[in-house]
Design a protein around this motif. Structure first.
Motif, short mmCIF file in Angstrom:
data_model
loop_
_atom_site.label_atom_id
_atom_site.label_comp_id
_atom_site.label_asym_id
_atom_site.label_seq_id
_atom_site.Cartn_x
_atom_site.Cartn_y
_atom_site.Cartn_z
N GLY A 1 0.82 -1.21 0.00
CA GLY A 1 0.00 0.00 0.00
C GLY A 1 0.85 1.26 0.00
N ASP A 2 1.95 1.24 0.77
CA ASP A 2 2.85 2.39 0.79
C ASP A 2 3.49 2.64 -0.58
N ARG B 1 -2.45 3.49 -1.36
CA ARG B 1 -3.36 2.80 -0.44
C ARG B 1 -4.78 2.71 -0.99
N THR C 1 -4.75 -0.37 -3.32
CA THR C 1 -4.71 -1.64 -2.60
C THR C 1 -6.00 -1.85 -1.81
N PHE C 2 -6.61 -0.76 -1.33
CA PHE C 2 -7.88 -0.86 -0.62
C PHE C 2 -8.96 -1.42 -1.55
N LEU D 1 -4.17 -7.34 2.67
CA LEU D 1 -3.97 -6.18 1.81
C LEU D 1 -4.90 -5.04 2.23
N SER E 1 -4.28 -0.97 4.65
CA SER E 1 -4.68 0.14 3.78
C SER E 1 -5.78 0.96 4.44
N GLY F 1 1.48 2.52 5.91
CA GLY F 1 1.07 1.13 5.68
C GLY F 1 1.86 0.17 6.54
#
Length: 511
Positions: free
Chosen positions: A88-89, A93, A96-97, A133, A137, A413
């Motif tokens: 996520g970083d 984010r 990935t969310f 994941l 996030s 993250g």
């Protein structure tokens, strides 16, 4: 809070808060989406527990294999959290969310349509992977969306209440769905929730993509060592529940996990682009928050485990009634987190919330040590639930906020994954440890007694629960001591007078 393209992040870093013309009217609706995703993750930990007996009968799962419905999820979730947080970083984010939400929905649908045990096990592993994941996030987005102290306190109060009380809601939902529909709906229910959250997130969440030329390489050796170590520890503690702590496989997994995690720390010290920047966890406040949450979850999971058995097996409650019996604790967590902790977090040092919270939780555990076979719910169980709920609301909310406070945007993250890992490992260890202690105490109680007598069996079981609860009481007291010694964060001058419009939280109800 203003959004800045990732490629210009370094040049514009000081500007977002200072130059903000006013609060984004969508931020509270964004909180509703983030909180909904977190609720789905937390629900899934307990909702499937209620459905497990029906699923086992329907799919012909053996007693030896049924644990994999739970273990497949916890292994993937706990083992991949560090990797999920760092992805996520590095890649954004919001992205990935959304991937986590859609993947979780797909895996849930696969499990709902399962026709073989292997298909169900695979779907649960996929749920855990996408959850790993999604969870970091969600917390990372919350941290970067709310930077004004008072609004941050309100947002984290809601998020902490969900983190602490969602498991009890899962028991209620699982009982209702299993009893009145079918066990498969305990998985299907995630699909509309995740799809609705994904659609809303696409519109409400700010894009935070990292420019391709600004990305650093993913730390693959760190991912292998860190995720492998967590995976081994979670698997070892999961197996300890059925095999015992002296079993060779359990010991091998725990030793291997410890070795891999030590190697992970050594590798991260030398890495130029670590999976987990060590300064994130070296900070005494973040370290204290993670330890406090991990130990608190041991006690909380102990309560769920033993009270579920006590109410259903000893008192004869139905699954739905058992879930409803936990409702006062959920309400207490929500009231404590949003009504007390969020109001005081910008006014008092953090440990003045977390330490009393852990002591309140310990007093609830102490109340449960007096439990008997014929103890009435209203005077023996309800007060303990309320005390523990009020305490956990004071612990989870400030700890979640402290875990990401002061962390650079490109490391939230990793920081979020750390606190999530503490929760996951704490829950895994707590369930296995306390269950083993309860089983041993029950066996010892039956020595010299008529084990065929149902009354004696019930008394032995309750004795085992109270012994394990006494251990959970000691763990919460240890957490309070560590919190007092480690956490020294104080709100910055002026935080309590922050001009952010915290009253906008009303908008959460109308996303």
């Amino acid at each position: 809070m203003s959004s800045v393209p990732a490629s210009d992040a370094s040049a514009a870093a000081p500007a977002p808060v200072a130059a903000d013309p006013g609060p984004d009217p969508r931020r509270w609706r964004a909180l509703a989406v983030i909180a909904l995703a977190q609720l789905m993750i937390v629900l899934d930990i307990t909702i499937v527990n209620i459905a497990l007996p029906s699923a086992q009968h329907d799919l012909g799962i053996s007693n030896g294999d049924r644990q994999w419905v739970i273990t497949a999820y916890t292994l993937a979730f706990g083992g991949l959290l560090l990797l999920g947080g760092r992805i996520g970083d590095l890649y954004g984010r919001k992205r990935t969310f959304l991937i986590g939400l859609l993947g979780f929905a797909s895996a849930s649908a696969l499990g709902g349509f399962a026709v073989t045990p292997a298909m169900l096990f695979a779907s649960r592993a996929l749920q855990g992977g996408f959850g790993a994941l999604l969870a970091p996030s969600a917390l990372g987005l919350l941290s970067t969306t709310f930077t004004r102290p008072r609004e941050r306190a309100t947002a984290f109060g809601i998020f902490g209440a969900i983190a602490g009380g969602g498991s009890a809601i899962g028991l209620i939902a699982g009982g209702l769905l299993t009893e009145y529909l079918d066990w498969r709906w305990c998985l299907f229910v995630n699909v509309p929730i995740a799809l609705a959250a994904a659609c809303a997130a696409g519109y409400l969440l700010r894009t935070d993509l990292v420019a391709r030329d600004a990305r650093i390489r993913l730390d693959l050796p760190g991912a292998f060592l860190g995720c492998g170590g967590l995976l081994a520890v979670v698997y070892g503690t999961s197996e300890a529940e059925s095999r015992g702590w002296s079993d060779w496989l359990v010991l091998l997994c725990l030793v291997l996990g410890g070795v891999l995690l030590v190697a992970f720390v050594l590798a991260e010290r030398r890495s130029g682009h670590p999976l987990l920047p060590l300064h994130v966890v070296r900070d005494r406040n973040r370290g204290g928050a993670a330890l406090g949450v991990g130990l608190a979850v041991i006690g909380l999971f102990g309560l769920f485990l033993f009270l579920s058995y006590y109410l259903q097996v000893i008192k004869g409650y139905s699954p739905v009634l058992t879930g409803l019996a936990f409702l006062p604790m959920t309400v207490s967590i929500v009231l404590s987190a949003t009504g007390v902790a969020s109001r005081l977090m910008t006014r008092v040092p953090t440990r003045r919330l977390t330490v009393p919270g852990l002591l309140l939780g310990a007093s609830g555990m102490a109340w449960l040590t007096r439990l008997q076979v014929d103890s009435p719910y209203l005077t023996s169980v309800l007060p303990a639930e309320i005390l523990l709920g009020l305490g956990m609301g004071l612990v989870f909310m400030p700890s979640m906020s402290l875990a990401t406070l002061g962390v650079a945007r490109y490391e939230t993250g990793a920081a979020s994954a750390t606190i999530n890992s503490a929760q996951q490992v704490g829950g895994s260890i707590g369930t296995a440890l306390l269950n083993t202690i309860a089983a041993s105490a029950t066996t010892a109680y039956l020595v010299g007694r008529n084990g065929a007598d149902p009354l004696v069996q019930s008394a032995a079981a309750v004795h085992g629960y109270t012994v394990a609860t006494t251990v959970a009481l000691g763990i919460l007291l240890l957490a309070a001591l560590l919190g007092f010694l480690m956490i020294d964060h104080r709100p910055e001058p002026g935080e309590a007078e922050d001009t952010g419009e915290a009253s906008s939280v009303r908008a959460v109800a109308h996303p």
